[in-house]
Design a protein around this motif. Structure first.
Motif, mmCIF file in Angstrom:
data_model
loop_
_atom_site.group_PDB
_atom_site.id
_atom_site.type_symbol
_atom_site.label_atom_id
_atom_site.label_comp_id
_atom_site.label_asym_id
_atom_site.label_seq_id
_atom_site.Cartn_x
_atom_site.Cartn_y
_atom_site.Cartn_z
ATOM 1 N N UNK A 287 -25.570 6.277 -36.759
ATOM 2 C CA UNK A 287 -25.030 6.309 -38.119
ATOM 3 C C UNK A 287 -24.851 4.866 -38.601
ATOM 4 N N UNK A 288 -25.875 4.340 -39.242
ATOM 5 C CA UNK A 288 -25.842 2.949 -39.699
ATOM 6 C C UNK A 288 -25.001 2.788 -40.963
ATOM 7 N N UNK A 289 -24.533 3.893 -41.517
ATOM 8 C CA UNK A 289 -23.649 3.838 -42.682
ATOM 9 C C UNK A 289 -22.228 3.497 -42.263
ATOM 10 N N UNK A 290 -21.774 4.106 -41.161
ATOM 11 C CA UNK A 290 -20.397 3.881 -40.707
ATOM 12 C C UNK A 290 -20.330 3.009 -39.460
ATOM 13 N N UNK A 291 -21.431 2.894 -38.718
ATOM 14 C CA UNK A 291 -21.483 2.215 -37.418
ATOM 15 C C UNK A 291 -20.510 2.851 -36.427
#
Length: 484
Positions: A287-291
């Motif tokens: 999840x590169x949006x939230x890391x």
């Protein structure tokens, strides 16, 4: 156990990837192993691999295709775990699916207050009791990381609790190699010795490996130790697509698969036929949006399990989890969908039932709810028996168009067969109101309390309890001696 993909009668079946996709990922993995290689952070493991035909450059190990082929040929297709009474409880092969909890949550969603708090050893006891009691939960894990024991050897205290409070198979996790050895020693004390435990293993180690291309020393040491003893192991390298692996599903899976096959090769070099299971989750984009390391992501569903089926190896999967923080609609949806995809893809040993908040929070209520969901899935995916008895043509003719089947002998023979939930509300609104307008969350909390108040198992002999306790005390003395 829930079987799917059966041939004797139609049952649920689904595969995320077909033979062609798996072939390409496998061929790509072989290139990664030969061209790029894996960093192996243990000298003994490197020596074993080199003696078996691998090339070495510092800590980098490169493995030729022939070594992989030999290992896959000798790795068992079956992994059997027994209960404490030496009866087979988990037959991990094919499309048999079993469910259990997870380990080491840092917080508890308290079923009395609805608030999160730090766990203590009593919570590990409660979790073991709940999992032992729930009929659709097939194995036990610690669920919580207790804060009231020495954090350097918390896993020894977890293992002592699980051995004393369940007769079901156990999956344990240890942060260090010594913890794995101590856990095996405790199991051998319960079983009656090393040979008895090897013959009837009722516990297995979940080995966390740094990533597909990095094998940490503790994981390698555990792999070698368990293979030497002929004990089953769960070898689990995990990637984060877009972080330590390509962001694409195929690229992430190919690099992760390199670490998976390295473990298979190493275990089989140590002991041909050593049982080993491979991962059934991850292998897709992070999840590169939230890391945040989420537990339920859409893109990765079924990908590693498809590769496990491709190799015909036992698969250690994930399901019954959620990234939600409270027991809301997201929690119900993610819990259900992860249970379902693990089942339909054919993961064999599915852990982390009851996990919330990306694995940071555990909930006994969610385990109770998931138990009902698994029962539903069992009924919804099993094959339909079609024969003279189930077609009931004579009964249909006897009762006719206007008769009633309620008291017919055929109904008396079969009315108990459908799934009837103990917790899901299926009655009229008026009855729900009369019974206190309880939500599923309310009923799950009551069920947790009922189990904790009433559920018991046959205790271990006092001499065995003392032997387990002496191992924990020895480990405490050992770690205290390392202070200086």
């Amino acid at each position: 156990m829930i079987p799917t993909h059966e041939n004797r009668m139609t049952s649920a079946r689904y595969s995320r990837m077909g033979r062609q996709e798996c072939d390409r990922i496998h061929i790509g993995t072989l290139e990664v192993l030969e061209r790029t290689g894996v960093d192996v952070h243990d000298e003994k493991a490197r020596e074993i691999l080199v003696a078996g035909g691998a090339a070495v450059d510092g800590i980098r190990i490169r493995i030729p295709e022939a070594m992989v082929a030999r290992a896959l040929a000798s790795a068992p297709r079956r992994l059997t775990l027994y209960d404490r009474h030496k009866k087979p409880a988990i037959r991990a092969w094919g499309y048999n699916t079993y469910y259990g909890g997870g380990s080491d949550c840092l917080t508890v969603l308290d079923h009395h207050t609805g608030k999160r708090r730090a766990p203590v050893i009593a919570d590990v006891v409660a979790a073991a009791k709940v999992m032992d009691a729930l009929p659709e939960i097939d194995f036990v894990m610690s669920l919580f990381l207790p804060k009231d024991v020495d954090q350097r050897i918390y896993d020894r205290y977890q293992m002592e609790v699980m051995l004393n409070h369940t007769t079901k198979p156990i999956v344990f996790v240890s942060p260090d190699f010594e913890g794995c050895v101590a856990a095996v020693e405790m199991c051998e004390a319960v079983a009656g010795g090393p040979d008895a435990f090897r013959r009837y293993p009722f516990a297995t180690c979940y080995i966390n490996v740094t990533s597909g291309l990095v094998a940490n020393q503790e994981a390698l040491q555990k792999c070698i130790y368990l293979a030497e003893k002929g004990l089953p192991q769960l070898w689990i390298p995990l990637n984060a697509g877009g972080v330590n692996a390509p962001a694409t599903i195929a690229g992430c899976m190919a690099s992760m698969n390199a670490g998976i096959l390295l473990g298979v090769v190493l275990s089989q070099l140590v002991r041909e036929g050593a049982p080993i299971a491979v991962p059934g989750w991850n292998g897709g984009p992070y999840n590169l949006k939230t890391m945040v390391g989420n537990y339920v992501l859409a893109d990765e569903q079924g990908v590693p399990t498809s590769m496990g089926k491709y190799y015909d190896l036992p698969v250690f999967g994930l399901g019954g989890s959620t990234d939600a923080k409270v027991l809301d609609h997201q929690a119900g949806m993610e819990c259900t969908i992860s249970l379902t995809t693990a089942l339909l893809h054919g993961a064999n040993i599915v852990h982390d039932v009851g996990f919330m908040d990306s694995g940071l929070q555990g909930s006994l209520q969610l385990q109770v709810m998931a138990n009902e969901t698994i029962g539903f899935l069992r009924a919804a995916t099993r094959g339909v028996v079609v024969d003279d008895e189930t077609l009931a043509l004579d009964a249909i003719d006897e009762v006719g168009p206007t008769g009633s089947f309620l008291q017919h002998p055929h109904t008396m023979r079969h009315y108990r067969e459908p799934f009837y939930s103990r917790l899901f509300d299926k009655g009229p609104y008026s009855l729900w109101e009369k019974n206190g307008r309880l939500t599923l969350e309310d009923k799950a909390a009551r069920e947790v309390d009922r189990i904790l108040e009433t559920h018991t198992i046959q205790p271990l002999d006092e001499s065995i309890q003392e032997k387990i306790k002496s191992i924990v005390k020895r480990e405490q003395a050992w770690i205290d001696g390392k202070k200086g």
